[in-house]
Design an enzyme around this catalytic site. Structure first.
Site, PDB file in Angstrom:
ATOM      1  N   TRP A 356       5.129   2.464   2.268  1.00 22.48           N
ATOM      2  CA  TRP A 356       5.985   2.721   1.091  1.00 22.48           C
ATOM      3  C   TRP A 356       5.173   3.289  -0.067  1.00 22.48           C
ATOM      4  O   TRP A 356       5.718   3.794  -1.030  1.00 22.48           O
ATOM      5  CB  TRP A 356       6.720   1.444   0.683  1.00 22.48           C
ATOM      6  N   ASP A 357       3.857   3.204   0.044  1.00 16.52           N
ATOM      7  CA  ASP A 357       2.966   3.815  -0.954  1.00 16.52           C
ATOM      8  C   ASP A 357       3.416   5.250  -1.226  1.00 16.52           C
ATOM      9  O   ASP A 357       3.339   5.743  -2.347  1.00 16.52           O
ATOM     10  CB  ASP A 357       1.517   3.869  -0.431  1.00 16.52           C
ATOM     11  N   GLU A 499       2.885  -9.696  -1.061  1.00 19.01           N
ATOM     12  CA  GLU A 499       2.569 -10.098   0.317  1.00 19.01           C
ATOM     13  C   GLU A 499       1.889 -11.461   0.395  1.00 19.01           C
ATOM     14  O   GLU A 499       1.494 -11.892   1.480  1.00 19.01           O
ATOM     15  CB  GLU A 499       1.724  -9.005   0.983  1.00 19.01           C
ATOM     16  N   LYS A 609       0.626 -11.310  -5.524  1.00 19.37           N
ATOM     17  CA  LYS A 609      -0.434 -10.362  -5.168  1.00 19.37           C
ATOM     18  C   LYS A 609      -0.339  -9.077  -6.005  1.00 19.37           C
ATOM     19  O   LYS A 609      -1.323  -8.526  -6.457  1.00 19.37           O
ATOM     20  CB  LYS A 609      -0.301 -10.020  -3.682  1.00 19.37           C
ATOM     21  N   GLN A 610       0.887  -8.567  -6.153  1.00 20.41           N
ATOM     22  CA  GLN A 610       1.055  -7.234  -6.746  1.00 20.41           C
ATOM     23  C   GLN A 610       2.448  -7.127  -7.355  1.00 20.41           C
ATOM     24  O   GLN A 610       3.299  -7.981  -7.102  1.00 20.41           O
ATOM     25  CB  GLN A 610       0.898  -6.166  -5.669  1.00 20.41           C
TER      26      GLN A 610
END
Ligand code: IFM
Length: 794
Positions: A356-357, A499, A609-610
């Site tokens: 998906w980046d 994640e 995480k992000q």
């Protein structure tokens, strides 16, 4: 690393390494990689070292080395290696003395150079100078040049140069034995074929040699061994004498046509590659280099026109670094079976797979700056529909369930099942993302929508876009689970963008994105059925439209909590215990939390995480959901305030998004600091973070943080909004973007916004007012006008 050595024409264009370390080769190999979208060449040194990673990747040549492995981009034959001997001893910078060392990538000319003076263990001094480029003018060409000058004594210099097909991906062999040839006593050739996908590759190389400026044709020893063919040249250099060796090489494959078909005519492929090489040999390095520089000027620097005036010249360099790599990873025109890997083509990390980046972090640059490239990348996803449909069926769903990791479009899901060793249990950990990280399907629908709104490309929508959105909506519709007690649909057992939280129910990001996907399909269906019923019929949507509407309206979308407007990241996150994260928040390397906790333990702590819920605000405010009360500016501010301190930015995808949102919220200093950290993911002082390759999403993120963040450019459903807020360190920024096919150059200072359409007319909003520009317009920027969404945080 040193970013300040460029002067004059090349000020803020040079990425340099000023000391050699055999332990830290990975950094410069990756960040200084050379590429043109057709191929990516890691910048390993000519002479070989134990810790090096020599990589050449040819886009799209995916192969599965063994039955139980997933497909990956194979490491192709090595052309760059030169085994040099001085007076019979192996030349290596690990021995002898080095002075005046510099390895540098000139971003403007896309040329790698390396020079130094080397004193051999026997006290003989030589000056070496190496140049290299991967042509943007002729995508099949790699050109190298070596200059050696003896500075002190007469020396015997000899070198082996050829093509080495003994390459592997960390030990995995992808090629059959292949064939070697030496033609006309000077041209070496290796042909190889991947063992499973059957992609043929042809490599050719030829040398042009000059001694003290005179062309020479020395007799060379010719040699061949398994998977290897090379020539050995010997010279005697007196003090002040100079040897120049050009090596020109071509790469062609049976997947070159770009239409997804494999060429079956091997003889034609060989002939074409030889003809091209002959032509290059006649031109020589310098002439080929001129053409390459021209291509970079026309296609990149003159086209994107990005300027930043900052107190820190590094910022301008970082933006150029971003444009450089975005160009090196952009598939060639009309190659719509090629995606962009998480490491692009700069290393073996993530096996060349597309995540998906691409849609969320890389594509925005292409949509706004190079719509043709964006279209090709979205078409790559369209070609992946068959694999996505297969994945849906395999998992018991309908429609298209896009692979979390995608390689060659027809390969379907390519995420490996097993990953690193768990430090606590000692067991190999299972990779769940390929099974339960499902938001990718909605992310792709989002990208289709963004592309459609920014470009107005109805042809793309008719051929590809509608179908992608309808098929992903069908998937979500079959994926939702009815909760009888709550009388809502839910999405259970997923992995959201964070994640660190596996197997959660109702990850807000996933649920809202699925909702967006269903609503989008419903809107498109409604629009198409009245505007183009014939085409609409072709998609066989039928009553599914009503189903999408009903499901979307009954889908559970976690509300902001009345007490603090925080949207629960999932059903359990806000009930999890909190720990002191301060040590990890100050980390200089990612994932330090794993020193103290294993994945299972991290799953049970309020740590992210992000960007996850924060990312949701950033994405959906660009859509027709921008007015949704649940996604208000207050909620955006409060969610940022809640989640950022709990987010470790342990993925390279996190910092740039936080920079944009922080800037939106008036936290300009924080936004600038996050922008700098985002730039330092690859350019920073940590010497091992890029060993497996650069971080393609973070590189897209540098552009995003600058243009969407400080430049305040944002799609707002139908409208282009430009509400800049420059950090105090910046005085001016300038860039060109495309809106509905019209190029618009935007120049921003703290005082004003200038917008110049190149032709036609662009309508945009700034400071709450709508402007129609058919020629240069200048809008004064008050501090109020610079605040475009929400109130400042404090
Ligand atoms: O796609 C990302 C993911 O979000 C975090 N781990 C790395 C992947 C590839 O960059």
């Amino acid at each position: 690393m040193d970013y300040s050595i460029g002067t004059g024409e090349f000020k803020d264009w040079i990425v340099a390494e000023t000391a050699f370390s055999a332990e830290k080769l990975g950094k410069s190999e990756a960040v200084m990689m050379l590429g043109n979208g057709y191929m990516g060449l890691r910048s390993a040194t000519e002479e070989s070292y134990g810790q090096e990673t020599r990589n050449l990747f040819i886009n799209g040549t995916f192969n599965k080395s063994q039955e139980n492995e997933v497909t990956e981009l194979p490491n192709a034959a090595d052309i760059t290696r030169l085994d040099i001997r001085i007076d019979g001893e192996r030349f290596s910078l690990e021995f002898g003395k080095i002075s005046d060392y510099i390895k540098q990538l000139n971003l403007k000319t896309a040329q790698l150079t390396r020079s130094f003076i080397w004193e051999s263990p026997k006290g003989k001094k030589l000056r070496f100078h190496f140049n290299r480029f991967v042509s943007l003018d002729n995508l099949h060409l790699i050109a190298m040049k070596m200059e050696v000058e003896s500075l002190s004594h007469p020396v015997a210099i000899s070198f082996d140069s050829g093509i080495n097909g003994r390459m592997t991906n960390s030990g995995s062999q992808h090629f059959l034995e292949g064939e070697r040839r030496i033609l006309d006593d000077r041209l070496v050739q290796l042909t190889q074929k991947t063992n499973e996908s059957g992609v043929e590759m042809v490599f050719n190389a030829v040398h042009n040699i000059r001694l003290n400026g005179e062309n020479v044709m020395p007799a060379a020893d010719k040699d061949m061994a398994r998977r290897k063919v090379w020539m050995t040249y010997d010279f005697q250099l007196e003090p002040k004498e100079k040897l120049e060796v050009e090596k020109l090489a071509t790469v062609h494959t049976s997947r070159d046509s770009g239409d997804g078909q494999r060429s079956k005519n091997s003889a034609q492929l060989l002939q074409k590659s030889l003809d091209e090489l002959q032509h290059h040999a006649e031109k020589g390095y310098d002439a080929l280099f001129q053409k390459h520089c021209q291509a970079w000027q026309e296609k990149v620097w003159g086209n994107y026109d990005f300027e930043v005036e900052s107190d820190h010249p590094f910022d301008q360099l970082a933006l150029r670094f971003s444009l450089y790599h975005l160009t090196a990873m952009q598939p060639p025109p009309a190659h719509e079976y090629l995606g962009i890997g998480a490491k692009a083509m700069s290393g073996e990390g993530y096996k060349g797979h597309t995540f998906w980046d691409l849609e969320i972090f890389i594509l925005p640059f292409f949509i706004y700056s190079n719509p043709a490239a964006a279209k090709s990348l979205l078409t790559y996803r369209y070609h992946g529909l068959a694999g996505a449909r297969r994945k849906a069926v395999e998992n018991g769903y309908a429609g298209a369930m896009f692979p979390w990791e995608m390689a060659w479009p027809e390969d379907g899901e390519t995420t490996p099942l097993w990953g690193d060793i768990d430090i606590v249990t000692g067991e190999q950990s299972k990779i769940w993302s390929g099974i339960i990280e499902q938001h990718i399907s909605a992310d792709i629908a989002f990208a289709v929508y963004q592309y459609e709104k920014v470009t107005g490309d109805s042809g793309f929508m008719e051929r590809y876009g509608y179908e992608m959105v309808f098929e992903t909506a069908k998937f979500w519709s079959s994926r939702l689970e009815w909760n009888e007690d709550r009388e809502v649909y839910e999405i259970r057992n997923v992995l959201g963008p964070d994640e660190y939280k596996e197997h959660v129910d109702n990850n807000a990001f996933t649920n809202y994105m699925a909702y967006f996907n269903l609503k989008l399909a419903e809107r498109y269906a409604e629009q198409l059925s009245s505007e183009n019923p014939k085409l609409f019929q072709k998609f066989g949507v039928g009553d599914a439209r009503l189903d999408w509407k009903e499901k979307a309206e009954s889908l559970y979308l976690p509300n902001p909590r009345p007490i603090d407007s925080v949207i629960p990241q999932d059903d359990t996150y806000l009930q999890l215990p909190e720990i002191d994260l301060s040590t990890y928040k100050k980390q200089t390397k990612v994932r330090t939390i794993y020193r103290d906790y294993n994945a299972e333990q991290i799953n049970k702590i309020q740590v992210t995480k992000q960007a996850d819920t924060v990312l949701l605000f950033y994405l959906l405010e660009q859509t027709f959901l921008c007015g949704d009360a649940r996604l208000s500016n207050t909620a955006k501010r409060e969610n940022y305030r809640y989640y950022e301190p709990r987010t470790l930015h342990d993925s390279s995808l996190s910092l740039a998004v936080h920079a944009v949102v922080a800037n939106d919220l008036g936290q300009t200093d924080m936004a600038y600091s996050l922008f700098r950290q985002a730039c330092e993911i690859d350019l920073g002082p940590q010497m091992h973070t890029s060993d497996e390759g650069i971080h393609a999403a973070a590189i897209g993120g540098i552009w995003t943080a600058a243009v969407f963040g400080f430049g305040g450019v944002r799609l707002s459903d139908e409208l282009l909004r430009i509400n800049p807020r420059l950090p105090k360190q910046w005085r001016r920024m300038k860039f060109t973007l495309y809106w509905k096919g019209v190029a618009l150059t935007i120049e921003i200072t703290h005082q004003s916004l200038k917008a110049t359409p190149h032709s036609g007319e662009v309508v945009f909003e700034t400071g709450g007012k709508i402007y129609k520009a058919d020629k240069l317009i200048e809008v004064p920027l008050t501090s109020e006008a610079q605040i475009h969404s929400g109130q400042p945080l404090q």
